[in-house]
Design an enzyme around this catalytic site. Structure first.
Site, PDB file in Angstrom:
ATOM      1  N   LYS A 277       0.839  -1.185   0.000  1.00  0.00           N
ATOM      2  CA  LYS A 277       0.000   0.000   0.000  1.00  0.00           C
ATOM      3  C   LYS A 277       0.879   1.243   0.000  1.00  0.00           C
ATOM      4  O   LYS A 277       2.055   1.112   0.293  1.00  0.00           O
ATOM      5  CB  LYS A 277      -0.914  -0.006   1.232  1.00  0.00           C
ATOM      6  CG  LYS A 277      -0.122  -0.036   2.553  1.00  0.00           C
ATOM      7  CD  LYS A 277      -0.873   0.559   3.685  1.00  0.00           C
ATOM      8  CE  LYS A 277      -0.809   2.042   3.724  1.00  0.00           C
ATOM      9  NZ  LYS A 277       0.241   2.596   4.596  1.00  0.00           N
TER      10      LYS A 277
ATOM     11  N   ASP B  30      -2.973  -5.413   3.063  1.00  0.00           N
ATOM     12  CA  ASP B  30      -3.287  -4.426   4.093  1.00  0.00           C
ATOM     13  C   ASP B  30      -2.961  -5.152   5.382  1.00  0.00           C
ATOM     14  O   ASP B  30      -3.695  -6.060   5.801  1.00  0.00           O
ATOM     15  CB  ASP B  30      -4.768  -4.044   4.038  1.00  0.00           C
ATOM     16  CG  ASP B  30      -5.100  -2.992   5.079  1.00  0.00           C
ATOM     17  OD1 ASP B  30      -4.594  -3.086   6.213  1.00  0.00           O
ATOM     18  OD2 ASP B  30      -5.850  -2.057   4.761  1.00  0.00           O
ATOM     19  N   HIS B  31      -1.841  -4.798   6.010  1.00  0.00           N
ATOM     20  CA  HIS B  31      -1.353  -5.673   7.082  1.00  0.00           C
ATOM     21  C   HIS B  31      -2.294  -5.714   8.283  1.00  0.00           C
ATOM     22  O   HIS B  31      -2.205  -6.614   9.104  1.00  0.00           O
ATOM     23  CB  HIS B  31       0.079  -5.313   7.488  1.00  0.00           C
ATOM     24  CG  HIS B  31       0.209  -4.079   8.321  1.00  0.00           C
ATOM     25  ND1 HIS B  31       0.233  -2.822   7.783  1.00  0.00           N
ATOM     26  CD2 HIS B  31       0.330  -3.901   9.652  1.00  0.00           C
ATOM     27  CE1 HIS B  31       0.363  -1.928   8.747  1.00  0.00           C
ATOM     28  NE2 HIS B  31       0.431  -2.553   9.893  1.00  0.00           N
TER      29      HIS B  31
ATOM     30  N   HIS C  18      -6.415   0.840   6.097  1.00  0.00           N
ATOM     31  CA  HIS C  18      -6.581   0.102   7.352  1.00  0.00           C
ATOM     32  C   HIS C  18      -7.937   0.385   8.018  1.00  0.00           C
ATOM     33  O   HIS C  18      -8.649  -0.525   8.424  1.00  0.00           O
ATOM     34  CB  HIS C  18      -5.484   0.477   8.352  1.00  0.00           C
ATOM     35  CG  HIS C  18      -4.091   0.300   7.815  1.00  0.00           C
ATOM     36  ND1 HIS C  18      -3.743  -0.736   6.987  1.00  0.00           N
ATOM     37  CD2 HIS C  18      -2.954   1.010   8.014  1.00  0.00           C
ATOM     38  CE1 HIS C  18      -2.447  -0.639   6.691  1.00  0.00           C
ATOM     39  NE2 HIS C  18      -1.950   0.415   7.292  1.00  0.00           N
TER      40      HIS C  18
ATOM     41  N   LYS D 248      -0.893  10.618  14.077  1.00  0.00           N
ATOM     42  CA  LYS D 248       0.467  10.421  14.589  1.00  0.00           C
ATOM     43  C   LYS D 248       0.623  11.306  15.812  1.00  0.00           C
ATOM     44  O   LYS D 248      -0.066  12.317  15.952  1.00  0.00           O
ATOM     45  CB  LYS D 248       1.485  10.865  13.543  1.00  0.00           C
ATOM     46  CG  LYS D 248       1.384  10.115  12.227  1.00  0.00           C
ATOM     47  CD  LYS D 248       2.375   8.995  12.164  1.00  0.00           C
ATOM     48  CE  LYS D 248       2.352   8.293  10.826  1.00  0.00           C
ATOM     49  NZ  LYS D 248       2.588   6.847  10.944  1.00  0.00           N
TER      50      LYS D 248
HETATM   51  P1  NDP Z   1      11.489   2.798   1.209  1.00  0.00           P
HETATM   52  O1  NDP Z   1      11.348   4.269   1.049  1.00  0.00           O
HETATM   53  O2  NDP Z   1      12.446   2.288   2.228  1.00  0.00           O
HETATM   54  O3  NDP Z   1      11.828   2.222  -0.242  1.00  0.00           O
HETATM   55  C1  NDP Z   1      12.080   0.853  -0.506  1.00  0.00           C
HETATM   56  C2  NDP Z   1      13.116   0.755  -1.594  1.00  0.00           C
HETATM   57  O4  NDP Z   1      12.573   1.236  -2.812  1.00  0.00           O
HETATM   58  C3  NDP Z   1      14.353   1.599  -1.346  1.00  0.00           C
HETATM   59  O5  NDP Z   1      15.267   0.926  -0.532  1.00  0.00           O
HETATM   60  C4  NDP Z   1      14.858   1.842  -2.737  1.00  0.00           C
HETATM   61  O6  NDP Z   1      15.614   0.724  -3.156  1.00  0.00           O
HETATM   62  C5  NDP Z   1      13.604   1.889  -3.564  1.00  0.00           C
HETATM   63  N1  NDP Z   1      13.197   3.286  -3.783  1.00  0.00           N
HETATM   64  C6  NDP Z   1      13.094   4.277  -2.881  1.00  0.00           C
HETATM   65  N2  NDP Z   1      12.680   5.415  -3.448  1.00  0.00           N
HETATM   66  C7  NDP Z   1      12.498   5.148  -4.750  1.00  0.00           C
HETATM   67  C8  NDP Z   1      12.059   5.905  -5.847  1.00  0.00           C
HETATM   68  N3  NDP Z   1      11.715   7.179  -5.728  1.00  0.00           N
HETATM   69  N4  NDP Z   1      11.981   5.293  -7.037  1.00  0.00           N
HETATM   70  C9  NDP Z   1      12.302   4.021  -7.166  1.00  0.00           C
HETATM   71  N5  NDP Z   1      12.725   3.252  -6.150  1.00  0.00           N
HETATM   72  C10 NDP Z   1      12.815   3.794  -4.956  1.00  0.00           C
HETATM   73  O7  NDP Z   1      10.039   2.208   1.448  1.00  0.00           O
HETATM   74  P2  NDP Z   1       9.526   1.227   2.568  1.00  0.00           P
HETATM   75  O8  NDP Z   1      10.364   0.008   2.596  1.00  0.00           O
HETATM   76  O9  NDP Z   1       9.281   1.980   3.808  1.00  0.00           O
HETATM   77  O10 NDP Z   1       8.061   0.863   2.004  1.00  0.00           O
HETATM   78  C11 NDP Z   1       7.884   0.066   0.875  1.00  0.00           C
HETATM   79  C12 NDP Z   1       6.411  -0.041   0.575  1.00  0.00           C
HETATM   80  O11 NDP Z   1       5.758  -0.617   1.692  1.00  0.00           O
HETATM   81  C13 NDP Z   1       5.723   1.309   0.349  1.00  0.00           C
HETATM   82  O12 NDP Z   1       4.725   1.138  -0.613  1.00  0.00           O
HETATM   83  C14 NDP Z   1       5.102   1.629   1.701  1.00  0.00           C
HETATM   84  O13 NDP Z   1       3.964   2.453   1.587  1.00  0.00           O
HETATM   85  C15 NDP Z   1       4.725   0.236   2.176  1.00  0.00           C
HETATM   86  N6  NDP Z   1       4.640   0.120   3.630  1.00  0.00           N
HETATM   87  C16 NDP Z   1       5.713   0.456   4.409  1.00  0.00           C
HETATM   88  C17 NDP Z   1       5.636   0.339   5.784  1.00  0.00           C
HETATM   89  C18 NDP Z   1       6.814   0.656   6.644  1.00  0.00           C
HETATM   90  O14 NDP Z   1       6.648   0.568   7.852  1.00  0.00           O
HETATM   91  N7  NDP Z   1       7.971   0.997   6.089  1.00  0.00           N
HETATM   92  C19 NDP Z   1       4.408  -0.140   6.460  1.00  0.00           C
HETATM   93  C20 NDP Z   1       3.357  -0.511   5.537  1.00  0.00           C
HETATM   94  C21 NDP Z   1       3.492  -0.372   4.173  1.00  0.00           C
HETATM   95  P3  NDP Z   1      16.761   0.842  -4.271  1.00  0.00           P
HETATM   96  O15 NDP Z   1      17.312   2.232  -4.193  1.00  0.00           O
HETATM   97  O16 NDP Z   1      17.727  -0.204  -3.862  1.00  0.00           O
HETATM   98  O17 NDP Z   1      16.070   0.566  -5.549  1.00  0.00           O
HETATM   99  C1  BG6 Z   2       1.485   1.715   7.884  1.00  0.00           C
HETATM  100  C2  BG6 Z   2       1.622   3.197   7.766  1.00  0.00           C
HETATM  101  O1  BG6 Z   2       0.634   1.225   6.894  1.00  0.00           O
HETATM  102  O2  BG6 Z   2       0.948   1.399   9.154  1.00  0.00           O
HETATM  103  C3  BG6 Z   2       2.460   3.771   8.894  1.00  0.00           C
HETATM  104  O3  BG6 Z   2       2.241   3.508   6.520  1.00  0.00           O
HETATM  105  C4  BG6 Z   2       1.915   3.335  10.226  1.00  0.00           C
HETATM  106  O4  BG6 Z   2       2.486   5.186   8.826  1.00  0.00           O
HETATM  107  C5  BG6 Z   2       1.726   1.828  10.251  1.00  0.00           C
HETATM  108  O5  BG6 Z   2       2.825   3.733  11.238  1.00  0.00           O
HETATM  109  C6  BG6 Z   2       1.020   1.397  11.515  1.00  0.00           C
HETATM  110  O6  BG6 Z   2       1.026   0.001  11.588  1.00  0.00           O
HETATM  111  P1  BG6 Z   2       0.863  -0.733  12.993  1.00  0.00           P
HETATM  112  O7  BG6 Z   2       0.805  -2.169  12.643  1.00  0.00           O
HETATM  113  O8  BG6 Z   2       2.045  -0.353  13.822  1.00  0.00           O
HETATM  114  O9  BG6 Z   2      -0.413  -0.203  13.586  1.00  0.00           O
END
Ligand code: NDP
Ligand code: BG6
Length: 512
Positions: free
Chosen positions: A171, A200-201, A263, A362
């Site tokens: 998501k 959707d976790h 969520h 938040k």
């Molecule tokens: P990140 O911002 O850490 O990005 C993940 C990887 O994607 C990066 O390590 C990079 O890898 C690549 N990346 C980053 N920016 C770009 C860009 N602009 N264009 C192309 N590639 C890019 O994201 P998260 O790991 O936090 O999240 C990943 C997905 O999971 C998102 O859709 C987020 O909404 C979802 N999500 C995240 C949560 C969290 O807690 N982090 C919770 C729930 C959902 P590289 O440079 O090696 O290609």
């Molecule tokens: C993610 C959101 O989907 O859910 C975050 O991108 C948020 O902003 C997180 O912190 C909350 O998840 P949980 O499981 O900790 O309630």
């Protein structure tokens, strides 16, 4: 007794023990989600012997990372984020089959190299292997990845077999209705719907799954679950954390897109939907879509159904924290909300006239997610309120996290010669009955996708039904800029506007 034999999660898991040989390809493998959730989830599945003997991971990303370095990164992630300590023999089983492939997300030739790597793995194990693609990148590259999975033929690998290719998509699913439709269009041009797992976790959380059991496995609730007995419903998803290092992402998203559209709407759907005809994925999804479609369009603006706000500097858990506009990566003039509250009206036979109040933010006072169903007050003929009769409406609340459980507020007699009443709380706690260390949502969801069970994932039309409600709100907020943006100090329970939203109907937010 081994941990793996004891936890109730592991009982009756015959379907889940049958995952085919699998290679999980993680796009965005150098990112935050992979380290915090995905690698620890896979490690814990291995710990519980739930992974097939032939199990492989390919991390994929733009940077070039040697295999050994990626394995070390994964080891560190387990040490830091896993619910269980690192046991070398458990992790080694997977680490030995873990590698990294560098490539951009829009380069077809890199996907051809990926296909070759998967073929090599199949040759090595001497059998066909299920590719499970996990798209864990920022949403801007979901489309290019999906298209290249199509162009390289990977999306159709072993099509029609139980071990056909599958894709998990993170998501947020689109930015609004139009982009969600566009993304669904791309998905349909490349994959069959049964191969697609929109994650959707929250649906993987035990307490969220328990909602269905509480509602439909207990005969005492369902007869009362309607406008005749229920006064209102409040759903709270409150976080103590701020945007932290995710300012850049959050500026593009905001609370409504990040938490409410997905969520919280899922929580509304599971709380309010009609009983499904079976527990099949499609039967449950059909009911959720019907419910989401019955929600009336929301009014935005003064006296409307929605409130948005940003946190200002304050104290959280005894520490001084900055306001949203001072956070790294945030525009000091930002019009992005960190808090949203909504009043929903569901126009169907069961719910008409019962307000559903939603709030998420938040930097609120405490991390807590709960669904509270408040029943109508008893008639005041016998026990009128007063010094002797302290009556509260019955409230059934589902604590989703952190102190998972269920509680019911009932009125009771205080022991003594005089009849005096007091509301008391009956509590059930998961940890007391079932023990702690409950598996993380991502463990269940990754395993479900591996066996092709989409029940806890979202269907394309569900996301669109939810976007249909949220898009007009987002458009109105974008047009208004900062006008109408409320504020709340970090560490509080939200802005004054959110209190006013409820007081119009004579209601108050619960203090969870
Ligand atoms: P990140 O911002 O850490 O990005 C993940 C990887 O994607 C990066 O390590 C990079 O890898 C690549 N990346 C980053 N920016 C770009 C860009 N602009 N264009 C192309 N590639 C890019 O994201 P998260 O790991 O936090 O999240 C990943 C997905 O999971 C998102 O859709 C987020 O909404 C979802 N999500 C995240 C949560 C969290 O807690 N982090 C919770 C729930 C959902 P590289 O440079 O090696 O290609
Ligand atoms: C993610 C959101 O989907 O859910 C975050 O991108 C948020 O902003 C997180 O912190 C909350 O998840 P949980 O499981 O900790 O309630």
């Amino acid at each position: 007794m081994a941990d793996s034999q004891r936890h109730p999660f592991l009982q009756g898991l015959s379907k889940h023990r049958g995952a085919p040989p699998t290679v999980v390809v993680i796009f965005g493998a150098s990112g935050d989600l992979t380290a915090r959730k995905l690698i620890p989830a896979v490690y814990n599945l291995s710990y519980d012997n739930l992974l097939p003997a032939d199990f492989f991971i390919i991390g994929y990303g733009r940077k070039s990372i040697p295999d050994e370095e990626f394995r070390q990164h994964a080891t560190d992630a387990i040490k830091e984020f896993s619910r269980r300590e690192l046991k070398t023999d458990v992790w080694e089983r997977i680490a030995a089959n873990t590698r990294y492939l560098a490539g951009s997300y829009d380069d077809k030739s890199a996907f051809d190299r990926l296909a070759t790597q998967i073929d090599e793995i199949e040759r090595k194990v001497g059998r066909e292997i299920q590719p499970l693609f996990y798209i864990s990148t920022p949403p801007s590259v979901f489309g290019p990845i999906l298209l290249n999975l199509g162009a390289s033929g990977l999306a159709r690998k072993h099509l029609g077999q139980p071990h056909e290719a599958k894709v998990i998509i993170e998501k947020p699913f689109g930015r609004d209705l139009a982009t969600a439709r566009e993304l669904n269009g791309i998905i349909r041009s490349v994959f069959e719907e049964r191969q697609v797992f929109r994650i959707d976790h929250y649906l993987g959380k035990e307490t969220v799954q328990d909602l269905l059991v509480q509602r439909f496995a207990n005969s005492i609730f369902e007869p009362l679950w309607n406008r005749n007995f229920i006064d209102s419903v409040q759903i709270t998803v409150a976080e103590e954390v701020g945007v932290g290092s995710r300012g850049g992402y959050y500026e593009q998203s905001g609370g409504l897109r990040d938490m409410v559209q997905n969520h919280m709407m899922q929580l509304v759907a599971l709380t309010a939907m009609e009983p499904p005809v079976s527990l099949d994925a499609e039967a449950i999804r059909d009911e959720k879509v019907k419910l989401l479609r019955a929600i009336q369009a929301l009014a935005v603006g003064p006296d409307g159904d929605v409130v948005r706000a940003q946190y200002t500097a304050g104290m959280v858990a005894g520490k001084k924290v900055p306001g949203y506009l001072e956070e790294t990566g945030v525009n000091p003039q930002s019009g992005t909300e960190t808090y949203a509250a909504l009043r929903l009206s569901i126009n169907n036979w069961r719910w008409q006239g019962v307000p559903f109040y939603l709030r998420s933010g938040k930097r609120l006072a405490r991390r807590v997610s709960e669904i509270a169903v408040t029943f109508k007050r008893p008639p005041g003929t016998l026990f009128a309120e007063g010094a002797r009769f302290d009556l509260a409406p019955n409230t059934l609340s589902f604590q989703i996290q952190p102190d998972e459980g269920l509680s019911l507020i009932i009125n009771t007699k205080i022991p003594g010669l005089e009849t005096r009443t007091q509301p008391v709380k009956m509590n059930f706690r998961y940890s007391t009955t079932f023990g702690s260390n409950t598996p993380e949502a991502y463990e269940r969801l990754v395993l479900d996708a591996m066996i092709g069970d989409g029940t806890l994932f979202i269907r394309g039309d569900e996301t669109e039904a939810s976007w249909r409600l949220c898009t007009p709100i987002l458009e109105a907020w974008t047009a208004a800029g900062r006008k109408g943006m409320d504020a709340y100090p970090a560490g509080s329970w939200g802005p004054p506007g959110a209190d006013a939203l409820l007081s119009k109907n004579g209601h108050k937010w619960r203090q969870p």
